[in-house]
Write an enzyme that holds these catalytic residues in place. Structure first.
Site, PDB file in Angstrom:
ATOM      1  N   ASP A   1       3.450  -1.050  11.702  1.00 45.45           N
ATOM      2  CA  ASP A   1       2.986   0.266  11.294  1.00 45.45           C
ATOM      3  C   ASP A   1       2.314   0.884  12.506  1.00 45.45           C
ATOM      4  O   ASP A   1       1.574   0.204  13.224  1.00 45.45           O
ATOM      5  CB  ASP A   1       1.982   0.137  10.144  1.00 45.45           C
TER       6      ASP A   1
ATOM      7  N   ARG B   1       8.739   2.836  11.671  1.00 42.34           N
ATOM      8  CA  ARG B   1       9.834   2.428  10.771  1.00 42.34           C
ATOM      9  C   ARG B   1      11.138   2.226  11.543  1.00 42.34           C
ATOM     10  O   ARG B   1      11.656   3.143  12.169  1.00 42.34           O
ATOM     11  CB  ARG B   1       9.996   3.442   9.631  1.00 42.34           C
TER      12      ARG B   1
ATOM     13  N   SER C   1       6.226   7.281  13.281  1.00 43.40           N
ATOM     14  CA  SER C   1       6.139   5.989  12.627  1.00 43.40           C
ATOM     15  C   SER C   1       6.849   4.863  13.367  1.00 43.40           C
ATOM     16  O   SER C   1       7.701   5.072  14.221  1.00 43.40           O
ATOM     17  CB  SER C   1       6.732   6.140  11.234  1.00 43.40           C
TER      18      SER C   1
ATOM     19  N   ASP D   1       0.799  -1.237   0.000  1.00 38.58           N
ATOM     20  CA  ASP D   1       0.000   0.000   0.000  1.00 38.58           C
ATOM     21  C   ASP D   1       0.829   1.284   0.000  1.00 38.58           C
ATOM     22  O   ASP D   1       0.441   2.287  -0.574  1.00 38.58           O
ATOM     23  CB  ASP D   1      -0.934   0.007   1.226  1.00 38.58           C
ATOM     24  N   HIS D   2       2.018   1.249   0.596  1.00 36.03           N
ATOM     25  CA  HIS D   2       2.763   2.495   0.767  1.00 36.03           C
ATOM     26  C   HIS D   2       3.538   2.947  -0.471  1.00 36.03           C
ATOM     27  O   HIS D   2       3.895   4.109  -0.578  1.00 36.03           O
ATOM     28  CB  HIS D   2       3.760   2.366   1.925  1.00 36.03           C
TER      29      HIS D   2
ATOM     30  N   ARG E   1      -1.823  12.352  10.401  1.00 37.47           N
ATOM     31  CA  ARG E   1      -0.549  12.990  10.714  1.00 37.47           C
ATOM     32  C   ARG E   1      -0.333  14.191   9.827  1.00 37.47           C
ATOM     33  O   ARG E   1      -0.745  14.183   8.681  1.00 37.47           O
ATOM     34  CB  ARG E   1       0.579  12.008  10.398  1.00 37.47           C
TER      35      ARG E   1
HETATM   36  C1  MIC Z   1       3.151   6.471   8.583  1.00 43.02           C
HETATM   37  O1  MIC Z   1       1.955   6.701   8.655  1.00 43.02           O
HETATM   38  O2  MIC Z   1       4.027   7.265   8.956  1.00 43.02           O
HETATM   39  C2  MIC Z   1       3.618   5.146   8.045  1.00 43.02           C
HETATM   40  C3  MIC Z   1       4.307   5.373   6.778  1.00 43.02           C
HETATM   41  O3  MIC Z   1       2.486   4.338   7.800  1.00 43.02           O
HETATM   42  C4  MIC Z   1       4.518   4.506   9.084  1.00 43.02           C
HETATM   43  C5  MIC Z   1       5.193   3.287   8.674  1.00 43.02           C
HETATM   44  C6  MIC Z   1       6.381   3.488   7.822  1.00 43.02           C
HETATM   45  O4  MIC Z   1       7.188   4.375   8.052  1.00 43.02           O
HETATM   46  O5  MIC Z   1       6.555   2.677   6.908  1.00 43.02           O
HETATM   47  C7  MIC Z   1       3.890   4.244  10.437  1.00 43.02           C
HETATM   48  O6  MIC Z   1       2.986   4.939  10.795  1.00 43.02           O
HETATM   49  O7  MIC Z   1       4.362   3.385  11.183  1.00 43.02           O
HETATM   50 FE1  SF4 Z   2      -0.690   4.720   5.043  1.00 38.67          FE
HETATM   51 FE2  SF4 Z   2       0.359   5.402   7.407  1.00 38.67          FE
HETATM   52 FE3  SF4 Z   2      -1.054   7.149   5.940  1.00 38.67          FE
HETATM   53 FE4  SF4 Z   2      -2.270   5.165   7.074  1.00 38.67          FE
HETATM   54  S1  SF4 Z   2      -1.213   6.816   8.135  1.00 38.67           S
HETATM   55  S2  SF4 Z   2      -2.591   5.864   4.980  1.00 38.67           S
HETATM   56  S3  SF4 Z   2      -0.762   3.510   6.925  1.00 38.67           S
HETATM   57  S4  SF4 Z   2       0.909   6.223   5.421  1.00 38.67           S
END
Ligand code: MIC
Ligand code: SF4
Length: 746
Positions: free
Chosen positions: A153, A637, A635, A88-89, A441
């Site tokens: 995630d 990550r 995140s 998805d990302h 976010r």
């Molecule tokens: C996000 O919303 O920041 C992400 C991208 O979904 C991350 C995960 C990532 O960095 O791959 C998260 O929220 O953990």
């Molecule tokens: Fe994707 Fe993270 Fe955004 Fe949700 S908050 S849509 S998991 S990047």
């Protein structure tokens, strides 16, 4: 599997009630019943570490690569619990769903092939690109009341909307569970949120979490699980509950959860899980807090917050931080006093947070009014469906046609603009502008990479209204808009169905793993720039760390987006050396406010942080990082911990940590300490040479020392606190947690 879990619950809860000598909250019921072994004394909140056995694991493509590269090192043949991967990302949003998806399939072929073959080999379910965003797909297919899962995630808590304890973790934690080990967590404290009244008018479930974020701030939930209850909770749809739990990540909470109710049962039914709905109904008492807890919440939660939904106002949170909460009635003033760009240039609805059938239906009701009342929308309007199931349903039921007829652009069922995968056109980088999203976010640069884009987070309904009005100062509760005939018209509050009759078709885009994956080949090309097999990190040499320059003293917010940016860098998530070139490029240097630039203390020249780190590493010098409050917020990550480790970082010393990131550092063998006296942060100078004393006697609960040798010959010694337990100290000594697992297999 679920029937088996439910069967044993009553007896387990009875045992725990006797042990604790009090009635049980829902969180206690779920956590205690997932302990590896039932304890013979109560676990102390905020203190004791406990070993839990989650029921499943989910990973998204941007974090799964690193998680699975680590799993491959563990030596196991199959995953020990049901696990899934979701693509998805990595899909870039540019022209619209079909073309974007086609391009993603070509552009990311190597990574998708890798993820699909690793999944196939090790018994992991694989959801192809286009199937949907991890948290929606989990909610529609796997989440169940009373269950427990981990996800790589931070928004994994979304499944709390279906009564599950779902926790966001770094890949290494997920690997523990996939290899059959327990997941270790410090027993959380509990925040009880009592919801009274009923939402009405423009207010929606999103506003509950926007308001709560304002109350608790981005770190108020740290170390806590948030448990909702009260008649207000009983009145919320399942998907609204999921929205609230999802964005609970933004207050730092370990997770959030709602008690089982009929809304959940109905959601299970429309998503083809009537059998689970029936089972849950039979065990309803085990899937809710005990009535005595609800009668006297203050006695059972560490903190209780009450929100009356009947008078909740729609909110806009932002810019640049999700806890800056503005009730819509205060926005006119805020735009003036804070100098926010008033014009809304884009409204974006959907994402993993807010793309339920009801969200889309309610937003469509506003769009339909605008069409009927001859209002021309002012801003770009973008829709990201959360899953193919929802997309197909809103196509069949007509909402999609209304939205596109109105000029809405429908993107692929993926993260897209929420994670910087938005090739935004018509807005020059550096131009101050405001956007409104129904995401969760809004850190700087997160959506379009432009540091001057002021992103505000709101409900999809309010986002839609503001995109139509084109200004942040529009309050749909009180203000009118001028239509094409020059008349002043108002938008009536949104309406929408809680659920469709059926939620599309299940298993669209799912690939089941081979029964026996032994012969499946996983290929990583030698010269790949996107995938790289991991080399184990080196173990500790048994001595105190000395002679280390301060690579970076970060000022203010240093989120995982600052440490390891997403957007264009997502393509290197499977290649540690390449992605390390983004290490700290968004961080603010406390000595001169530069972004991503520091002075190399050996040469005296200023350079990009990853370059300077590489220079220290080449010279055989370890280095440390100093950080402020809630360091590593955002995140899950683990790249934000692995990159510093890979570039020679030894310790990160901060005023306070965000939970997931602190664990990620520990797992990867980077020392994570906090200043015993937070004002010691100020003692760190640019040219300091540092050492850490006390490692040879490193034990739980004892302080260590940071020695700062200043360039003028003076010295400061700062006491350091830590939260390491014995097992975690062993990770540090071995070089990483994974080194221990691999040794155990060997
Ligand atoms: C996000 O919303 O920041 C992400 C991208 O979904 C991350 C995960 C990532 O960095 O791959 C998260 O929220 O953990
Ligand atoms: Fe994707 Fe993270 Fe955004 Fe949700 S908050 S849509 S998991 S990047």
């Amino acid at each position: 599997m679920i029937a088996g879990i439910y069967e044993g619950l009553r007896a387990k809860h009875e045992h725990v009630r006797k042990l604790l000598k009090h009635p049980l909250t829902l969180t206690e019921k779920i956590l205690y019943s997932h302990l590896e072994t039932l304890p013979d004394s109560a676990l102390e909140r905020g203190t004791t570490y406990a070993d839990l056995k989650p029921d499943r694991v989910a990973m998204q493509d941007a974090t799964a690569q690193m998680a699975l590269l680590q799993f491959m090192q563990s030596g196991r043949k199959q995953v020990s619990v049901p696990s899934t991967v979701h693509c998805d990302h990595l899909i870039r949003a540019e022209v619209g769903a079909d073309d974007d998806l086609k391009r993603a399939n070509t552009e990311n072929k190597e990574v998708y092939d890798f993820l699909s073959s690793v999944s196939d080999k090790y018994g992991i379910g694989f959801w192809k690109p286009g199937a949907g965003i991890i948290h929606q797909v989990v909610l529609e297919n796997y989440a169940f009341p009373g269950g427990m899962m981990l996800g790589t995630d931070s928004h994994t808590p979304n499944a709390g909307g279906l009564g599950m304890i779902a926790v966001g973790v770094g890949g290494a934690d997920a690997v523990d569970v996939m290899v059959g080990m327990p997941w270790e967590v410090k027993w959380p404290k509990l925040i009880g949120v009592k919801l009274t009244g009923t939402l009405n008018g423009w207010a929606s479930a999103k506003d509950i979490i926007l308001k709560l974020a304002g109350i608790l701030t981005v770190k108020g939930g740290t170390g806590h699980i948030v448990e909702y209850f009260g008649e207000g909770a009983d009145n919320l749809p399942c998907t609204g509950k999921a929205t609230i739990c999802n964005m609970g990540a933004e207050i730092g909470a370990t997770t959030s959860v709602f008690p089982f109710d009929e809304h959940m049962a109905k959601f299970l039914e429309v998503s083809d899980r009537a059998d689970i709905a029936d089972l849950a109904r039979k065990h309803a008492a085990e899937l809710q807090a005990d009535p005595e807890v609800l009668a006297d919440p203050a006695a059972h939660y560490d903190q209780v917050i009450e929100i009356n939904l009947s008078d909740l106002e729609p909110h806009l949170n932002g810019p640049f931080t999700p806890d800056k909460a503005w009730p819509i009635s205060k926005m006119k003033e805020a735009v003036k006093s804070e100098g926010y760009p008033a014009e809304v240039t884009a409204g974006l609805i959907g994402s993993c947070t807010n793309s339920s059938y009801q969200d889309i239906d309610r937003s469509t009701s506003i769009v339909q009014q605008a069409i009927d009342k001859k209002i021309t929308p002012k801003a770009t309007f973008i829709i990201t469906p959360g899953s193919e199931r929802v997309r197909a349903t809103i196509e069949a039921d007509g909402q999609l046609a209304t939205l596109t007829e109105f000029g809405g652009q429908v993107l692929a069922n993926a993260c897209g603009p929420c994670i910087g995968m938005w090739n935004r056109t018509g807005m020059k980088d550096g131009t101050p502008n405001s956007i409104v999203t129904s995401y969760n976010r809004n850190f700087a640069k997160r959506n379009d990479g432009n540091p001057k884009t002021h992103a505000f987070v709101a409900s999809p309904e309010l986002t839609t209204a503001l995109a139509i009005a084109g200004t942040l100062t529009f309050n749909p509760l009180t203000d009118t808009l001028t239509n094409r005939d020059g008349e002043e018209v108002m938008l009536a509050p949104p309406t929408g169905a809680e659920l469709p009759e059926v939620l599309g078709q299940d298993l669209q885009g799912f690939q089941a793993p081979s029964e026996n994956g032994e012969n499946v080949q996983v290929v990583i090309a030698e010269d790949s720039e996107r995938l790289q097999a991991l080399t184990p990190f080196t173990e500790w040499n048994g001595e105190d760390l000395t002679d280390m320059p301060v690579l970076l003293k970060a000022k203010g917010k240093c989120t995982t987006d600052h440490i390891s940016m997403a957007g264009p860098w997502l393509k290197f998530r499977g290649h540690l050396d390449n992605i390390s070139n983004n290490c700290f490029i968004g961080a603010i240097n406390a000595f001169n406010d530069d972004v991503g630039q520091v002075k190399n203390q050996t040469t005296g020249e200023t350079g990009s942080i990853p370059d300077v780190a590489r220079a220290y590493k080449a010279a055989g010098k370890g280095w440390i990082v100093i950080g402020d409050e809630n360091y590593g917020e955002g995140s899950s990550r683990e790249h934000a911990a692995m990159e510093p480790r890979h570039l020679g970082g030894r310790a990160v010393i901060v005023r306070s940590f965000a939970r997931i990131h602190e664990t990620n550092l520990k797992k990867q063998g980077v020392l994570g300490f906090t200043f015993a006296d937070p004002s010691d942060y100020d003692k760190v100078q640019e040219a300091d040479i540092t050492s850490i004393r006390g490692l040879t006697t490193f034990t739980p609960g004892t302080q260590l020392e940071l020695v700062l040798s200043h360039s003028d010959g003076t010295e400061d010694v700062c006491a350091l606190n830590h939260t390491y337990n014995d097992a975690q100290i062993a990770w540090f000594k071995a070089g990483s947690a994974l080194n221990l697992i691999a040794a155990d297999q060997g």
